[in-house]
Write an enzyme that holds these catalytic residues in place. Sequence first.
Site, mmCIF file in Angstrom:
data_model
loop_
_atom_site.group_PDB
_atom_site.id
_atom_site.type_symbol
_atom_site.label_atom_id
_atom_site.label_comp_id
_atom_site.label_asym_id
_atom_site.label_seq_id
_atom_site.Cartn_x
_atom_site.Cartn_y
_atom_site.Cartn_z
ATOM 1 N N ARG A 80 0.835 -1.206 0.000
ATOM 2 C CA ARG A 80 0.000 0.000 0.000
ATOM 3 C C ARG A 80 0.870 1.257 0.000
ATOM 4 O O ARG A 80 1.555 1.552 0.971
ATOM 5 C CB ARG A 80 -0.903 0.018 1.230
ATOM 6 C CG ARG A 80 -1.789 1.244 1.320
ATOM 7 C CD ARG A 80 -2.873 1.250 0.244
ATOM 8 N NE ARG A 80 -3.852 0.200 0.505
ATOM 9 C CZ ARG A 80 -4.906 -0.026 -0.266
ATOM 10 N NH1 ARG A 80 -5.119 0.712 -1.355
ATOM 11 N NH2 ARG A 80 -5.752 -1.010 0.024
ATOM 12 N N ARG A 104 1.653 -6.252 -10.383
ATOM 13 C CA ARG A 104 2.042 -5.609 -9.125
ATOM 14 C C ARG A 104 2.332 -6.612 -8.010
ATOM 15 O O ARG A 104 2.849 -6.223 -6.965
ATOM 16 C CB ARG A 104 0.958 -4.630 -8.676
ATOM 17 C CG ARG A 104 -0.378 -5.250 -8.329
ATOM 18 C CD ARG A 104 -1.372 -4.204 -7.875
ATOM 19 N NE ARG A 104 -2.647 -4.805 -7.501
ATOM 20 C CZ ARG A 104 -3.465 -4.294 -6.601
ATOM 21 N NH1 ARG A 104 -3.152 -3.173 -5.988
ATOM 22 N NH2 ARG A 104 -4.603 -4.882 -6.319
ATOM 23 N N HIS A 174 -0.063 3.863 -10.414
ATOM 24 C CA HIS A 174 -1.041 4.132 -9.340
ATOM 25 C C HIS A 174 -0.345 4.924 -8.214
ATOM 26 O O HIS A 174 -0.188 4.439 -7.090
ATOM 27 C CB HIS A 174 -1.569 2.797 -8.820
ATOM 28 C CG HIS A 174 -2.768 2.873 -7.935
ATOM 29 N ND1 HIS A 174 -2.932 3.816 -6.952
ATOM 30 C CD2 HIS A 174 -3.874 2.089 -7.880
ATOM 31 C CE1 HIS A 174 -4.070 3.612 -6.325
ATOM 32 N NE2 HIS A 174 -4.667 2.556 -6.880
ATOM 33 N N ASP A 218 -13.152 9.237 -6.294
ATOM 34 C CA ASP A 218 -12.652 8.224 -7.223
ATOM 35 C C ASP A 218 -13.117 8.622 -8.616
ATOM 36 O O ASP A 218 -14.246 8.353 -9.008
ATOM 37 C CB ASP A 218 -13.169 6.840 -6.838
ATOM 38 C CG ASP A 218 -12.412 5.721 -7.545
ATOM 39 O OD1 ASP A 218 -11.588 6.022 -8.438
ATOM 40 O OD2 ASP A 218 -12.636 4.545 -7.208
ATOM 41 N N GLU A 272 -3.105 9.286 -10.572
ATOM 42 C CA GLU A 272 -2.538 8.158 -11.292
ATOM 43 C C GLU A 272 -2.611 8.410 -12.793
ATOM 44 O O GLU A 272 -3.686 8.656 -13.321
ATOM 45 C CB GLU A 272 -3.307 6.879 -10.954
ATOM 46 C CG GLU A 272 -3.596 6.708 -9.472
ATOM 47 C CD GLU A 272 -4.668 5.667 -9.215
ATOM 48 O OE1 GLU A 272 -4.814 4.737 -10.048
ATOM 49 O OE2 GLU A 272 -5.367 5.781 -8.201
#
Length: 299
Positions: A80, A104, A174, A218, A272
């Site tokens: 994270r 990832r 990201h 978002d 991002e």
Amino acid sequence: MSNIDYSTILTGIEGVRIVSSNEKYAQSGAGLPIVVVENQLGSASLALQGCHLLSFVPAHGNDLLWLSPLASFDPDKAIRGGIPLCLPWFGGHPAGLQSHGFARTSDWTLEKASNQPDGSTLLILSLSSTTETLAMWPHAFRFEMQIEVGTELKLTLNVDNLSDTPAPFTYAFHTYFAVDDYTQCPILGLEDLTYIDTVGEVRRLPQEGTLQLTGHTDRVYLDVPEAQTIVDGARQIHIHGTAKSAIVWNAAEHALNIADIGPAYTRYVCVERGDVFDNALTIAPQSRFSSVMTLSETR
């Protein structure tokens, strides 16, 4: 730690070493190998799992990247914070495969490290298709990431479609940026654009004026210009990239229910860069797609 011996690659290379995440971040458990870069222009750290940038600090500056104080460094689990790489798909998968793709949480290979004439450091890492990846994304591929650590952080992602069929592809850098307070940092460079709001009912809306977050956000901004700037008090964080989308995200109070964020959510904002939704790509057979992003700060 990885059982790959990188001593030959790192022989004679100044300011680059590999340590365990247990040593770097004082954690216990299996840990992950971390590449640490230090030169006169800046420093960075990178997990080989996911080719995941964890930190970038220009000389005499602050870390541009936010790493959650609750981040875990466990094999096969996304870390994270920093810059996770979302590819070869972004977001959810229609067949229920892992969100944001397999890159990832895959082990990338450090292929090269070199000290550049301008004082910066270059790393080149790669990830290639396997039987397991072909079951998830049926295209032979080679992903390559070139990372240049200097006064700026420059990332060049090269995606080679080695198959004989077109490859649908979405991706994102990201990036979690470190800020004092996500509600007090205007984001410039998205004015008058159309964005897709995915909080609640999905809607397409115009951005009116400068974006400043006030809570759970978002959004996917489409057809964005090359540059965005995050104003964080006296400093400005600059994002330059060739990607056509910008995803802006902060979980706000919902992060209190996310185990590896918690109350630290006020200290980051995600801007991002990638090519997603309306900007999704198809990579032709036997061809290469490249994307570049550069991060820097001024005061």
